[in-house]
Design an enzyme around this catalytic site. Structure first.
Site, PDB file in Angstrom:
ATOM      1  N   ARG A   1      66.393 -64.107  19.485  1.00 39.62           N
ATOM      2  CA  ARG A   1      66.946 -63.118  20.689  1.00 39.62           C
ATOM      3  C   ARG A   1      66.275 -63.715  21.944  1.00 39.62           C
ATOM      4  NH1 ARG A   1      68.209 -60.745  24.309  1.00 39.62           N
ATOM      5  NH2 ARG A   1      68.517 -58.251  24.449  1.00 39.62           N
TER       6      ARG A   1
ATOM      7  N   HIS B   1      63.747 -61.770  27.200  1.00 40.95           N
ATOM      8  CA  HIS B   1      64.372 -60.764  27.852  1.00 40.95           C
ATOM      9  C   HIS B   1      63.406 -59.753  27.982  1.00 40.95           C
ATOM     10  CE1 HIS B   1      64.668 -59.104  23.734  1.00 40.95           C
ATOM     11  NE2 HIS B   1      65.140 -57.900  24.565  1.00 40.95           N
TER      12      HIS B   1
ATOM     13  N   HIS C   1      63.894 -55.123  29.196  1.00 37.96           N
ATOM     14  CA  HIS C   1      64.845 -53.939  29.547  1.00 37.96           C
ATOM     15  C   HIS C   1      63.861 -52.500  29.886  1.00 37.96           C
ATOM     16  CE1 HIS C   1      63.426 -53.555  25.371  1.00 37.96           C
ATOM     17  NE2 HIS C   1      64.044 -54.726  24.976  1.00 37.96           N
TER      18      HIS C   1
ATOM     19  N   GLU D   1      61.059 -50.468  23.350  1.00 36.38           N
ATOM     20  CA  GLU D   1      61.462 -51.031  21.980  1.00 36.38           C
ATOM     21  C   GLU D   1      60.685 -50.899  21.058  1.00 36.38           C
ATOM     22  OE1 GLU D   1      63.587 -54.871  22.255  1.00 36.38           O
ATOM     23  OE2 GLU D   1      62.308 -55.555  20.702  1.00 36.38           O
TER      24      GLU D   1
ATOM     25  N   HIS E   1      59.847 -60.178  26.310  1.00 44.66           N
ATOM     26  CA  HIS E   1      59.428 -60.819  25.022  1.00 44.66           C
ATOM     27  C   HIS E   1      60.476 -61.716  24.320  1.00 44.66           C
ATOM     28  CE1 HIS E   1      61.487 -56.874  25.020  1.00 44.66           C
ATOM     29  NE2 HIS E   1      62.033 -57.068  23.908  1.00 44.66           N
TER      30      HIS E   1
ATOM     31  N   GLU F   1      72.641 -52.974  24.588  1.00 50.78           N
ATOM     32  CA  GLU F   1      71.993 -54.299  24.526  1.00 50.78           C
ATOM     33  C   GLU F   1      72.801 -55.209  25.538  1.00 50.78           C
ATOM     34  OE1 GLU F   1      72.533 -55.778  20.604  1.00 50.78           O
ATOM     35  OE2 GLU F   1      74.850 -55.024  20.413  1.00 50.78           O
TER      36      GLU F   1
END
Ligand SMILES: *[C@@H]1O[C@H](CO)[C@@H](O)[C@H](O)[C@H]1NC(C)=O
Ligand SMILES: *[C@@H]1O[C@H](CO)[C@@H](O)[C@H](O)[C@H]1NC(C)=O
Ligand SMILES: *[C@@H]1O[C@H](CO)[C@@H](O)[C@H](O)[C@H]1NC(C)=O
Length: 476
Positions: free
Chosen positions: A175, A178, A180, A184, A223, A245
């Site tokens: 993944r 990124h 946000h 999370e 992360h 997402e």
């Protein structure tokens, strides 16, 4: 069973039944009668009553079906109905309801007896508290590297405080790097992965987590996640119901959308260094295998690693479960995992027939995820609205703050579920403990329970009450 054959044909070939009877056979006007392909619109002769109108002679009254165990019992008893092997399940409960000739999707009805034949105690319309991830469209990663599915307010409008993503990374899949705006929290569902982050003070974090472990990345902290050799599947829970997402800040996009002259200045590199950067998101993509020795990827900075008390992972898989009457419970909240300062979670195991007791969470909504087995819950909204929901593995549940609910194991194997709260500690109020701790004169005056029942009330919180799988055993 005079017309069993006809009924079987009807069930197998619904279109053959539908064509001649719906819409009603049109009156043959002179113009339509001679036209081999009738026009798009019919004649105005069809408006309203006419003695020439024809009604179907096909009866809907001799549908062949069977009933599930408990389906004819009093609707307020409300036992779970198992339609798995029931022929042609029907919306009937006790003396209420009636048959459904269709159209309908029998596979859904078979799976969701909560919808087809709800308990008589359900009332009105609550929020929708169940979203199967199986109904979320998968976002497919590049080159077979994995996929993800999300639940948020778009599909569950009442789930405003938290959203979730179920994500799969095949061996070595990433993944991508990124961050946000939401915090999370994650539970590893299967396999193992390496997670890594750097915080605003330049302190670093790296760890390998496995099935049953949890991690937390605060808002804005960048992360990355990479599957180890065994691949990984994990669940992400965000502290914002409108999280998507599709709207995260990705390393690839930051590079793709800053002018190359700016990148050159920022990194003190020639423009040509950016010749091969991706031109859009990678999101989920294949990677080279991570070195087995985690120390090889442990970057040391002047600021050093994030201090142990505030680290971003908790090896919850190694925390033994606390045994309760009908199963077990284990809790991870800021008392043992301080970094996730507003996430309080419990993994609850409910034995067959047993039930996570009727309760509510006084300070937070609950976002839940069904991991194994099957169960149901009744959500009660003040003052008198109630809906019962059936849950299967991969389903999200949502119970707003202070709304009463229980989780009953309706299957014959252990039910395992995750409950997540936005709170600095895990808390709930038990209906049983409340009434067991209230003077029996008050409870008796209110609920008109017999003396024997009042004496049976227990002031201890059960979390999960033990119960036999067959209700008749309780009554015996
Ligand atoms: C209880 O037992 C009766 C008689 O054996 C049976 O008809 C009924 O379906 C049972 N109810 C449940 C909920 O199992
Ligand atoms: C993890 O996936 C494997 C492969 O499908 C499966 O056999 C195993 O039961 C899964 N583990 C859990 C905890 O679901
Ligand atoms: C990474 O290095 C730091 C020292 O810089 C050390 O404290 C930490 O335990 C290391 N982490 C791992 C996972 O090896």
């Amino acid at each position: 069973m005079k017309s069993t054959l006809a009924i079987c044909l009807l069930a197998a070939l619904p279109y053959i039944q539908a064509a001649p009877t719906f819409p009603r056979a049109p009156v043959v006007s002179k113009r339509q009668g001679t036209d081999p392909n009738p026009p798009l619109h019919g004649s105005k002769d069809l408006l309203g009553y006419s003695p020439n109108n024809k009604l179907t002679e096909q009866t809907t009254e001799d549908i062949v079906y069977t009933l599930a165990v408990g389906q004819k019992e009093d609707a307020d008893l409300g036992v779970y109905l198992d339609f798995t092997n029931v022929e042609n399940p029907q919306p009937i409960r006790g003396s209420k309801g009636g048959t459904d000739p269709g159209p309908r999707t029998t596979e859904f009805d078979r799976l969701n007896s909560d919808k087809l034949a709800p308990p008589g105690t359900d009332h009105g319309q609550t929020i929708n508290a169940n979203w199967p991830m199986s109904l979320s469209k998968a976002k497919l990663g590049l080159d077979g590297a994995g996929w993800s599915r999300q639940e948020n307010v778009v599909v569950m409008p009442g789930a405003t405080k938290m959203a979730g993503v179920d994500m799969r990374l095949e061996a070595h899949g990433y993944r991508e790097l990124h961050w946000h705006e939401a915090g999370e929290w994650s539970l590893v569902l299967n396999g193992s992965c390496r997670i890594q982050a750097v915080n605003e003070d330049g302190e670093t974090f790296i760890d390998d987590v496995t099935e049953g472990d949890v991690w937390f990345f605060p808002p804005g902290v960048p992360h990355s996640i990479q599957a180890l050799d065994v691949g990984v599947e994990f669940l992400l829970v965000f502290d914002d119901g409108s999280f998507s997402e599709d709207n995260t800040f990705l390393a690839s996009e930051i590079f793709a959308h800053n002018p190359k002259s700016v990148l050159s200045k920022n990194f003190d590199l020639p423009i040509s260094a950016f010749d091969n950067i991706p031109d859009g998101e990678l999101f989920i993509f294949p990677g080279t295998p991570a070195p087995t020795d985690i120390a090889a990827q442990n970057k040391s900075t002047a600021e050093g690693p994030i201090e142990r008390d505030l680290t971003y992972s908790y090896h919850f898989s190694e925390q033994p479960a606390h045994i309760v009457p009908g199963g077990s419970v284990k809790i991870v909240d800021p008392q043992n995992f301080p970094a996730a300062s507003n996430f309080a979670a419990a993994i609850v195991t409910v034995k067959p027939g047993a039930m996570r007791e009727i309760h509510w969470h006084p300070t937070s909504d609950e976002w839940s995820f069904f991991i194994r087995g099957q169960g149901r819950a009744t959500l009660i909204e003040a003052p008198s609205t109630a809906t019962t929901f059936d849950f299967h593995p991969g389903d999200v549940g949502y119970f707003p703050m202070s709304h009463s609910h229980y989780i009953e194991n309706t299957g014959d194997e252990d039910l395992v579920l995750l409950e997540v709260l936005q709170a600095d500690h895990f808390s709930d109020i038990s209906l049983g403990q409340w009434l067991g701790s209230t003077d029996k004169q008050i409870v008796g005056d209110t609920l008109k329970l017999p003396e024997s029942a009042l004496n049976h009330l227990n002031s201890e919180k059960q979390f999960v009450v033990a119960a036999p799988t067959n209700l008749n055993d309780t009554q015996a």
